[in-house]
Motif scaffolding. Structure first.
Motif, PDB file in Angstrom:
ATOM      1  N   THR A 272       0.826  -1.216   0.000  1.00  0.00           N
ATOM      2  CA  THR A 272       0.000   0.000   0.000  1.00  0.00           C
ATOM      3  C   THR A 272       0.853   1.256   0.000  1.00  0.00           C
ATOM      4  N   CYS A 273       0.209   2.389  -0.319  1.00  0.00           N
ATOM      5  CA  CYS A 273       0.909   3.678  -0.328  1.00  0.00           C
ATOM      6  C   CYS A 273       1.417   4.027   1.052  1.00  0.00           C
ATOM      7  N   GLU A 274       0.595   3.749   2.077  1.00  0.00           N
ATOM      8  CA  GLU A 274       1.009   4.121   3.438  1.00  0.00           C
ATOM      9  C   GLU A 274       2.305   3.414   3.784  1.00  0.00           C
ATOM     10  N   MET A 275       2.382   2.140   3.386  1.00  0.00           N
ATOM     11  CA  MET A 275       3.579   1.382   3.732  1.00  0.00           C
ATOM     12  C   MET A 275       4.792   1.976   3.028  1.00  0.00           C
ATOM     13  N   ILE A 276       4.610   2.347   1.768  1.00  0.00           N
ATOM     14  CA  ILE A 276       5.735   2.950   1.035  1.00  0.00           C
ATOM     15  C   ILE A 276       6.179   4.230   1.726  1.00  0.00           C
ATOM     16  N   GLU A 277       5.198   5.040   2.135  1.00  0.00           N
ATOM     17  CA  GLU A 277       5.566   6.285   2.812  1.00  0.00           C
ATOM     18  C   GLU A 277       6.304   5.997   4.110  1.00  0.00           C
ATOM     19  N   HIS A 278       5.813   5.005   4.829  1.00  0.00           N
ATOM     20  CA  HIS A 278       6.438   4.626   6.094  1.00  0.00           C
ATOM     21  C   HIS A 278       7.899   4.250   5.867  1.00  0.00           C
ATOM     22  N   ILE A 279       8.113   3.404   4.846  1.00  0.00           N
ATOM     23  CA  ILE A 279       9.485   2.976   4.569  1.00  0.00           C
ATOM     24  C   ILE A 279      10.328   4.167   4.148  1.00  0.00           C
ATOM     25  N   ASP A 280       9.749   5.038   3.314  1.00  0.00           N
ATOM     26  CA  ASP A 280      10.501   6.190   2.834  1.00  0.00           C
ATOM     27  C   ASP A 280      10.932   7.093   3.984  1.00  0.00           C
ATOM     28  N   SER A 281       9.982   7.379   4.885  1.00  0.00           N
ATOM     29  CA  SER A 281      10.337   8.274   5.996  1.00  0.00           C
ATOM     30  C   SER A 281      11.390   7.623   6.886  1.00  0.00           C
ATOM     31  N   ALA A 282      11.275   6.306   7.060  1.00  0.00           N
ATOM     32  CA  ALA A 282      12.293   5.624   7.866  1.00  0.00           C
ATOM     33  C   ALA A 282      13.666   5.786   7.225  1.00  0.00           C
ATOM     34  N   ILE A 283      13.713   5.659   5.883  1.00  0.00           N
ATOM     35  CA  ILE A 283      15.000   5.813   5.184  1.00  0.00           C
ATOM     36  C   ILE A 283      15.554   7.214   5.390  1.00  0.00           C
ATOM     37  N   GLN A 284      14.670   8.222   5.294  1.00  0.00           N
ATOM     38  CA  GLN A 284      15.140   9.601   5.468  1.00  0.00           C
ATOM     39  C   GLN A 284      15.748   9.799   6.845  1.00  0.00           C
ATOM     40  N   ARG A 285      15.030   9.286   7.851  1.00  0.00           N
ATOM     41  CA  ARG A 285      15.507   9.440   9.223  1.00  0.00           C
ATOM     42  C   ARG A 285      16.895   8.843   9.389  1.00  0.00           C
ATOM     43  N   ILE A 286      17.024   7.631   8.822  1.00  0.00           N
ATOM     44  CA  ILE A 286      18.294   6.945   9.023  1.00  0.00           C
ATOM     45  C   ILE A 286      19.412   7.649   8.288  1.00  0.00           C
TER      46      ILE A 286
END
Lengths: 444, 389
Positions: B365-379
């Motif tokens: 889902t889109c939400e999951m993609i966003e979740h993964i993306d934000s996690a990548i940014q944070r890291i």
């Protein structure tokens, strides 16, 4: 096919024997089989100390079977009297406890004679050895220590025997001497149960620069196999036993009989090898086939396992169990090996299917459905079977993990862990920096 | 001229520009004696000053007033002015005298606790923290005080909002220990066990040269929360833990470690008997509630293990395997776990069967993609910080 011919062939053999023939045929009848152990025939396989040890072991472990026990003790008594070990004589007399009549009682006169003879021999040997040592002739010193070793061994002082044999090492000049020493050391170590020494002396003998004759090679392989068996390294033990050549014959009867090689090798292989290794190294192994002929039940059960006839395989195993428990080297491993073989059978049964009806499987393994369910649950929890149980319909479904989802989960988890760990690390680094600052400012 | 009046006029006069304020600051420092001795009169003269403009002067006076023995009347008198001051004060001015500000706020907290109304202190202290912090990563000595008030007032959510900030600058190690300990307790109260574990872990593994009681208490809670959240606990502390902690923590927390061992055996009855026999110890540490949660989590752990081996299972069998008393109880447990999202299953009441399902998350889902993306940014941001260190 192979499976069809063998059982009928064996039955014919049985019929010939039951027609009452002479000693010759009787001895070729399988000795380690599902029937009750024929103590006399069993003891006939061995010579020397191991015969006595095995007989005493059987006597100790079959308390419920009086006849077998007395038979074993009687044979042990006879055998000991042929030798010079008075300590063992006293032990066996105590065990017999007068049950075999007056001819099997305590013979104090014999004990005294033997002891006195031993004393004299010991003095003589010591004098000889001292003479040799002053003369500094290597070969005679070596022979002297060797004789001492033999003497102690005959009288049951295994520790001293071992020390004497090892002492000859300094006086060995040819590799033949070294091998002789190693073989003696191995023999005594096996008797003493110190299998670490066995392994080291086997490797020492194998490193000898001359090529060894096939009988010695076979003997060394057997000894190594025994050492691995005791160390519970069943796969290595199986490999060693399977590599033993048929030249072994009866040459190593003071330690192990060819029947034992077949039994130990077969069972360990079944418990630890995977299917391809089992086929390649056991079933197609021509050398080992000679050994397996001596214990047809083991041969049958290996074939049954390979062709997925689990019920009959487990039957054979059940029959053999009683006799195997009377074997000095195998008895504490029987349970483990049997469990491993059973688990392998269960895993092999479920492996090719997408779904398995537990009722049919319970029939094949001759257990109840609930018992089978418990066993499967343990194997699944142990990750040996990839499946799930539908307890309502009693079906086992194979389950293949979804790699994609699993990867995503792992990725997210790794990300969170990294995040958390790095932040903690930065925090700790700051704390330490602060501490240094504090200390620095205090110094000023 | 009357010294009090002189002071007041000075404050009023010199509070307009930055240069004036710094002059005022030095004057006030020199006049500290006078301020202390005339504190009562200055207090009554406070209404001549405006806290938002004359923050620095106001602060000095308040500090003088609130020092001294604490009684209920004084507390009642001071609470309101201080909270008004905190809300109104100017950030740059109070940052010139942070220790005074901190001391005033701490006194404020003491007064609020004496009056047994911790709720009154929550909002003001939150404002105080935000004003005092130089950045959102700065841990002030006010943080633990604030969290303590939240705990006492049971305003967990407000406490959580502060805990979301990542901390990297710390003034005093003791602040960090208390902050993490109280923070851990708040997270436990909100059932955010992973965050609680993180905070308690920070206390236990922080560099320390001697044992302190905060670390010991934190370790006890750490063991319990680890059992609830992960179902297992290992006594080996990571390598970066201070040697003091590694050697001594276990000795102080013996009953808890035995509890963890008993949990590891997987036998409910054993665990229950152990808890019964050691009830007073857990109670004296105020950990009995957590221990009960540990017991409940054991059932959950066992049921979760069943999902790995079975596709469908009768409620009777679940009750027997997990050692519950009846199928009804098993049904309640399973129902609760489905509602909490801890397992995925359906209950067929007609047959009394539970069917275990796979995790429906498909990661598409889109939400999951966003979740993964934000996690990548944070890291990525964190990695940059690391390399910059």
């Amino acid at each position: 096919m192979e499976g069809e011919d063998e059982p009928s062939g064996r039955m014919i053999d049985d019929e010939i024997y039951t027609n009452g023939v002479g000693e010759e045929e009787k001895r070729t009848r399988p000795i380690i089989s599902g029937e009750q152990l024929d103590v006399e025939a069993y003891a006939g396989l061995y010579t020397g100390r191991t015969k006595i040890t095995r007989l005493l072991f059987i006597a100790d472990h079959c308390e419920n079977n009086q006849t077998m026990q007395l038979e074993a003790l009687r044979m042990a008594y006879d055998e000991i009297k042929k030798g010079e070990n008075t300590q063992r004589f006293r032990d066996v007399v105590q065990k017999i406890d007068g049950r075999l009549g007056p001819s099997y009682g305590m013979d104090a006169a014999w004990c005294d004679t033997v002891d006195r003879r031993a004393e004299q021999k010991k003095e003589k040997l010591e004098n000889e050895l001292n003479a040799y040592r002053t003369n500094l002739i290597k070969e005679s010193i070596r022979m002297g220590y060797n004789d001492f070793g033999d003497f102690y061994y005959a009288h049951g002082h295994l520790g001293d025997a071992f020390k004497s044999y090892v002492r000859t090492r300094d006086y060995c000049t040819t590799s033949k001497h070294i091998i002789h020493m190693c073989m003696n050391a191995i023999l005594v170590s096996i008797e003493m149960g110190q299998f670490t020494h066995v392994t080291s002396y086997v490797s020492k003998a194998e490193q000898s620069p001359d090529s060894l004759d096939p009988v010695t090679v076979a003997k060394l392989r057997c000894a190594a196999g025994l050492a691995h068996l005791e160390a519970k390294k069943y796969k290595l033990a199986a490999r060693k036993f399977l590599e033993t050549g048929p030249e072994l014959g009866n040459h190593y009867n003071e330690v192990i009989a060819p029947q034992d090689v077949a039994t130990y090798g077969g069972l360990c292989a079944l418990a630890s090898f995977d299917r391809s290794e089992l086929k390649h190294k056991v079933i197609d192994n021509l050398n080992f086939r000679n050994f397996l002929e001596l214990v047809p039940e083991v041969r049958e059960l290996i074939n049954d396992f390979y062709s997925s006839r689990y019920a009959s395989c487990l039957d054979y195993l059940g029959n053999l169990k009683a006799n195997l428990l009377l074997d000095i080297h195998l008895h504490d491993h029987v349970e483990t090996l049997y469990d491993q073989i059973r688990h392998k059978a269960l895993i092999q049964y479920t492996h090719p299917f997408v779904s398995v009806d537990l009722r049919m499987m319970a029939n094949a393994f001759k257990t109840s459905v609930s018992g089978l369910e418990k066993e499967l649950e343990a194997l699944i929890a142990d990750n040996q079977i990839q499946a799930r149980i539908d307890s309502h319909n009693k079906i086992l479904y194979a389950r293949h993990a979804d790699q994609r989802n699993a990867t995503f989960q792992r990725v997210l988890q790794t990300g969170t862990e990294f995040d958390r760990d790095v932040r903690s690390m930065l925090l700790r680094a700051n704390l330490i920096k602060h501490d240094f600052n504090l200390r620095a400012s205090r110094k000023q | 001229m009357d010294s009090v009046q002189a002071l007041i006029t000075q404050i009023q006069g010199l509070s307009s520009s930055a240069g004036d304020v710094s002059r005022l600051h030095s004057n006030l420092k020199q006049a500290e004696e006078t301020i202390f001795s005339e504190s009562a009169r200055l207090f009554s003269a406070l209404d001549q000053l405006d806290p938002s403009i004359h923050s620095l002067g106001y602060l000095y006076i308040l500090e003088a007033c609130s020092s001294g023995p604490l009684t209920k009347e004084r507390a009642a008198a001071l609470v309101l002015p201080i909270s008004r001051f905190i809300n109104a004060c100017a950030v740059e001015q109070i940052r010139l005298a942070p220790e005074k500000f901190i001391s005033v706020c701490k006194r404020f907290k003491d007064q609020v606790m004496l009056l047994e109304a911790p709720m009154r202190g929550v909002a003001p202290l939150l404002t105080a923290i935000r004003k005092l912090q130089t950045s959102s990563e700065h841990l002030t000595p006010l943080h633990p005080e604030f969290l303590l008030l939240c705990l006492l007032a049971k305003c967990y959510k407000t406490g959580l909002s502060v805990l979301h900030d990542d901390i990297s600058e710390v003034d005093q190690p003791r602040d960090l220990f208390l902050y993490c300990y109280y923070g851990g307790m708040i997270c436990i109260g909100q059932k955010r066990f992973s965050k609680a574990l993180e905070l308690l872990h920070n206390v236990v593994t922080a560099p320390m040269s001697t044992m302190n009681a905060i670390a010991v208490e934190a370790y006890k809670k750490y063991i319990l929360v680890s059992l609830i959240h992960h179902g297992q606990f290992s006594t080996s502390l990571p390598k970066y833990t201070s040697s003091v902690a590694q050697r001594n923590l276990k000795n102080f927390c013996q009953p808890y470690i035995e509890l963890a061992n008993s949990y590891g055996t997987g036998k409910i009855t054993e665990l229950q008997t152990y808890v019964q026999t050691n009830k007073e110890k857990f109670e004296s540490d105020n950990n009995l509630g957590l221990v009960e949660q540990v017991l409940a989590s054991m059932y959950k752990r066992n049921i979760q293990r069943l999902t790995q081996t079975y596709l469908t299972l009768s409620l009777e069998d679940i009750a027997n395997t997990v050692q519950l008393s009846s199928a009804k109880e098993a049904e309640m447990h399973v129902l609760q776990m489905i509602q909490d999202g801890e397992i995925y299953a359906t209950i067929n009441q007609k047959d009394g069967m539970v069917r275990f399902l796979e995790d429906p998350e498909q990661y598409k889902t889109c939400e999951m993609i966003e979740h993964i993306d934000s996690a990548i940014q944070r890291i990525m941001a964190l990695s940059n910080k690391l390399t910059g260190w």
